[in-house]
Write a protein that holds these residues in place. Structure first.
Motif, short mmCIF file in Angstrom:
data_model
loop_
_atom_site.label_atom_id
_atom_site.label_comp_id
_atom_site.label_asym_id
_atom_site.label_seq_id
_atom_site.Cartn_x
_atom_site.Cartn_y
_atom_site.Cartn_z
N PRO A 78 0.81 -1.24 0.00
CA PRO A 78 0.00 0.00 0.00
C PRO A 78 0.84 1.29 0.00
O PRO A 78 0.50 2.24 -0.69
CB PRO A 78 -0.82 -0.11 1.29
N GLU A 79 1.94 1.31 0.75
CA GLU A 79 2.77 2.51 0.80
C GLU A 79 3.47 2.75 -0.53
O GLU A 79 3.51 3.88 -1.03
CB GLU A 79 3.81 2.37 1.92
N GLU A 80 3.98 1.70 -1.14
CA GLU A 80 4.65 1.82 -2.44
C GLU A 80 3.64 2.22 -3.51
O GLU A 80 3.93 3.03 -4.39
CB GLU A 80 5.35 0.51 -2.82
N GLN A 81 2.44 1.64 -3.45
CA GLN A 81 1.36 1.97 -4.39
C GLN A 81 1.05 3.47 -4.32
O GLN A 81 0.96 4.14 -5.35
CB GLN A 81 0.11 1.14 -4.05
N LEU A 82 0.89 3.98 -3.10
CA LEU A 82 0.60 5.41 -2.91
C LEU A 82 1.71 6.27 -3.52
O LEU A 82 1.44 7.25 -4.23
CB LEU A 82 0.44 5.73 -1.42
N LYS A 83 2.94 5.90 -3.29
CA LYS A 83 4.07 6.68 -3.80
C LYS A 83 4.12 6.64 -5.33
O LYS A 83 4.37 7.67 -5.97
CB LYS A 83 5.38 6.16 -3.21
N LYS A 127 -3.82 2.74 -15.46
CA LYS A 127 -4.73 1.59 -15.42
C LYS A 127 -4.08 0.42 -14.68
O LYS A 127 -4.72 -0.25 -13.86
CB LYS A 127 -5.10 1.18 -16.85
N LYS A 128 -2.80 0.18 -14.97
CA LYS A 128 -2.08 -0.91 -14.28
C LYS A 128 -2.01 -0.65 -12.78
O LYS A 128 -2.14 -1.58 -11.98
CB LYS A 128 -0.68 -1.08 -14.87
N LEU A 129 -1.79 0.61 -12.39
CA LEU A 129 -1.76 0.93 -10.97
C LEU A 129 -3.13 0.70 -10.33
O LEU A 129 -3.23 0.11 -9.25
CB LEU A 129 -1.32 2.38 -10.74
N ARG A 130 -4.19 1.16 -11.00
CA ARG A 130 -5.56 0.97 -10.47
C ARG A 130 -5.88 -0.50 -10.26
O ARG A 130 -6.53 -0.87 -9.30
CB ARG A 130 -6.59 1.58 -11.42
N GLU A 131 -5.44 -1.31 -11.21
CA GLU A 131 -5.74 -2.75 -11.16
C GLU A 131 -4.70 -3.53 -10.35
O GLU A 131 -4.75 -4.75 -10.30
CB GLU A 131 -5.82 -3.30 -12.58
N GLN A 132 -3.78 -2.80 -9.73
CA GLN A 132 -2.70 -3.39 -8.92
C GLN A 132 -1.97 -4.49 -9.69
O GLN A 132 -1.72 -5.58 -9.19
CB GLN A 132 -3.25 -3.87 -7.58
N TRP A 133 -1.62 -4.17 -10.90
CA TRP A 133 -0.97 -5.08 -11.83
C TRP A 133 0.53 -5.22 -11.53
O TRP A 133 1.12 -6.26 -11.80
CB TRP A 133 -1.20 -4.57 -13.24
N TYR A 134 1.15 -4.16 -11.00
CA TYR A 134 2.60 -4.19 -10.76
C TYR A 134 2.91 -4.99 -9.50
O TYR A 134 2.45 -4.65 -8.41
CB TYR A 134 3.16 -2.76 -10.60
#
Length: 185
Positions: A78-83, A127-134
C-alpha cells in the motif's frame, strides 16, 4: 478590473485533466479532481477524503534512506502503491497541460503525435496501478522510464524534447525524494 492573466485562469478545474464539471474537492486541501482522474479513483462515499498529494505530504516524515536497487525490488504494498500513484499524478499534472498547450500552437505535428502516444502510455500505467498489476516498484519504474526513453529517441521538436527532459528530471527527483533514495557518491 480583471487582469488578462486572471481571466485565463480556470479556478474550478480538475488538477489532472484541467477540465471542469462533477469535481470532487479534497477535504484536506483545495485541489479538485474528477473521481476517475485521481489515483486511486475517488470513492465518493468515503468522507472525509484526502487526495494523494495530501496523503504523501502527511506520510513523508523522516524516512530511512535506501539504495535504489532496494526500492525497486520492494513488493508493491500500500505505501509503495501510494508513492507510485503520486509520481504518476505529478507527471500528469505537468505533461498533459504542457502538451495540450503546445498542440494548440503547432496543430498536430509528428512530434505532437508522439507526445500524445506518451500520454496514452501514461494512461496505461495508471490503469495498471488501479488494477494493482505491478508486483513491485521496479515494474512501474521500468514503464515510466520507457516513456522518457521513447520521448528522447523519437521527439525531434526542440521544445517538446526539452519539455520531456524537464519532466524526466522532475520525475527522477520526485522518485528519489518520495522513496528516500540515498545518493551514492
Amino acid at each position: 478590473m480583471y487582469s488578462k492573466k486572471k481571466k485565463l485562469e480556470k479556478p474550478d478545474v480538475c488538477k489532472i485533466c484541467r477540465d471542469g464539471e462533477n469535481l470532487l474537492c479534497c477535504d484536506t486541501c483545495s485541489r479538485l479532481f474528477h473521481g476517475d482522474c485521481h489515483l486511486p479513483p475517488v470513492q465518493t462515499e468515503r468522507r472525509p477524503w484526502s487526495c494523494t498529494f495530501c496523503r504523501i505530504k502527511k506520510s513523508s516524515g523522516s524516512q530511512q534512506c535506501h539504495k535504489e536497487s532496494e526500492v525497486l525490488a520492494r513488493p508493491m504494498g500500500p505505501e509503495e502503491q501510494l508513492k507510485c500513484e503520486f509520481l504518476l499524478l505529478e507527471i500528469y499534472c505537468h505533461s498533459d497541460n504542457d502538451c495540450s498547450e503546445k498542440m494548440s500552437h503547432d496543430n498536430y505535428t509528428p512530434e505532437i503525435f508522439e507526445c500524445m502516444k506518451n500520454l496514452k502510455m501514461l494512461n496505461e500505467i495508471g490503469k495498471k496501478l488501479r488494477e494493482q498489476w505491478y508486483p513491485n516498484v521496479e515494474g512501474f519504474m521500468r514503464d515510466m522510464r520507457l516513456i522518457f526513453q521513447n520521448h528522447r529517441a523519437f521527439n525531434k521538436c526542440k521544445d517538446l524534447f526539452l519539455l520531456g527532459i524537464t519532466l524526466e528530471k522532475k520525475f527522477e527527483k520526485n522518485f528519489t525524494e518520495v522513496f528516500a533514495i540515498q545518493e551514492i557518491k
